[in-house]
Design a protein around this motif. Structure first.
Motif, PDB file in Angstrom:
ATOM      1  N   GLU A 285       1.102  -0.819   0.052  1.00  0.00           N
ATOM      2  CA  GLU A 285      -0.056   0.109  -0.149  1.00  0.00           C
ATOM      3  C   GLU A 285       0.380   1.360  -0.223  1.00  0.00           C
ATOM      4  O   GLU A 285       0.375   1.678  -0.374  1.00  0.00           O
ATOM      5  N   GLN A 286       1.860   1.041   0.549  1.00  0.00           N
ATOM      6  CA  GLN A 286       2.240   2.170   0.915  1.00  0.00           C
ATOM      7  C   GLN A 286       3.144   2.616  -0.926  1.00  0.00           C
ATOM      8  O   GLN A 286       3.799   3.636  -0.992  1.00  0.00           O
ATOM      9  N   LEU A 289       0.645   4.115  -2.838  1.00  0.00           N
ATOM     10  CA  LEU A 289       0.826   5.571  -2.356  1.00  0.00           C
ATOM     11  C   LEU A 289       1.656   6.093  -3.317  1.00  0.00           C
ATOM     12  O   LEU A 289       1.348   7.136  -3.534  1.00  0.00           O
ATOM     13  N   GLU A 290       3.123   5.717  -3.072  1.00  0.00           N
ATOM     14  CA  GLU A 290       4.344   7.121  -3.486  1.00  0.00           C
ATOM     15  C   GLU A 290       3.711   6.615  -5.173  1.00  0.00           C
ATOM     16  O   GLU A 290       4.658   7.605  -5.776  1.00  0.00           O
ATOM     17  N   ARG A 293       1.039   9.251  -6.181  1.00  0.00           N
ATOM     18  CA  ARG A 293       1.167  10.949  -5.641  1.00  0.00           C
ATOM     19  C   ARG A 293       2.518  11.223  -6.921  1.00  0.00           C
ATOM     20  O   ARG A 293       2.124  12.169  -7.699  1.00  0.00           O
TER      21      ARG A 293
END
Length: 302
Positions: A285-286, A289-290, A293
């Motif tokens: 997930e991390q 998300l990066e 972005r």
């Protein structure tokens, strides 16, 4: 730091005029592709300059290249090679360059590196030059494959060939060119009813082992890599000499960051079995998300 990609093409000692003509043809294809890519191209081994040897010229060009930056340096060796059981050498006019010598010249680089050795007996170079953020490609899998290698002919023809764009993303990656060239080479020997005397290798995960083309299904290696390393092929698939219109518009720094994150996702997926389920999904997930972005920076929503 490296603001643009560089392509250094090294033409080795030809041996005979017939080989010289073939090598010049391969070099011409690379030069044309590199110019289409907007890369800086230099050729060693074509002009006569008695003041310096080709080995000194190679060392000089590598010394002058930026050692860091997001844009890759491509080094392509076109010619003959030898192996004496300890050292692989690429035959230059004048003194040859050894695998150890090349490793020393490339040691300072912290930018993406692509090293392609199209000569016979080039296999040991994989182990010698393998490292982080490096793609090493050799025409043979060992030093004992010492017959004249035709792999460089096929690779020079596929490096910017739209027919080798297997995933149909509008550009041909180094991995796709490698696989297409290897398949066409195997077909050449089958048609000639000859046993193939050469088997190319690709290493891009830093383990120094390399993967032959027939271990790939589609654009994915199906053979297990050593513990902790991803399969070969993922990094080579991110490197494209002639980029698509879409990727050309992305600043090099953002393209490098996208590649880093996509590679991290791939690595994580390959380690899924070793991780606790929650830890795996938290990390995934991390990273996603990066990536999301970053994608907004690359293509801001209208």
């Amino acid at each position: 730091t490296a603001k643009s990609r560089s392509v250094i093409l090294v033409l080795g000692a030809e041996g005979t005029p017939e080989y010289g003509r073939q090598f010049a043809t391969w070099q011409g294809r690379w030069t044309e592709a590199a110019k289409r890519a907007g890369a800086k191209v230099r050729v060693i081994g074509r002009d006569d300059d008695e003041k310096t040897t080709d080995l000194e010229r190679l060392r000089g060009l590598l010394d002058d290249e930026p050692k860091e930056g997001p844009e890759e340096l491509w080094l392509v060796l076109i010619g003959h090679g030898t192996y004496d059981g300890r050292t692989a050498r690429f035959n230059l006019r004048g003194p040859d360059v050894s695998d150890a010598g090349l490793a020393t010249m490339l040691a300072p680089f912290r930018r993406p590196l692509v090293v392609i050795n199209c000569s016979a007996s080039s296999g040991p170079v994989v182990n010698r030059l393998s490292g982080p953020d490096r793609v090493v490609l050799t025409a043979t899998r060992s030093g004992s494959e010492e017959n004249f290698s035709r792999f460089g002919d096929f690779l020079s023809a596929t490096i910017a060939d739209p027919a080798a764009d297997y995933d149909k993303d509008g550009q041909t990656s180094l991995l796709e060119a490698y696989l297409a060239a290897s398949r066409r080479l195997a077909e050449f020997y089958r048609t000639e009813s000859r046993l193939a005397p050469e088997h190319a290798l690709l290493d891009d995960n830093g383990d120094g082992l390399g993967t032959p083309a027939d271990w790939f299904r589609g654009i994915r290696a199906v053979k297990k890599a050593k513990d902790g390393t991803t399969h070969d092929g993922h990094r080579a698939h991110q490197l494209v000499l002639v980029r698509s219109e879409q990727d050309r518009r992305i600043p090099p720094e953002l393209l490098a960051e996208r590649n880093r994150l996509e590679l991290a996702v791939t690595q994580l997926r390959e380690q899924k079995a070793q991780l606790a389920e929650q830890a795996y999904y938290d990390q995934l997930e991390q990273l996603l998300l990066e990536l999301a972005r970053l994608q907004e920076k690359i293509a801001p929503p209208h």
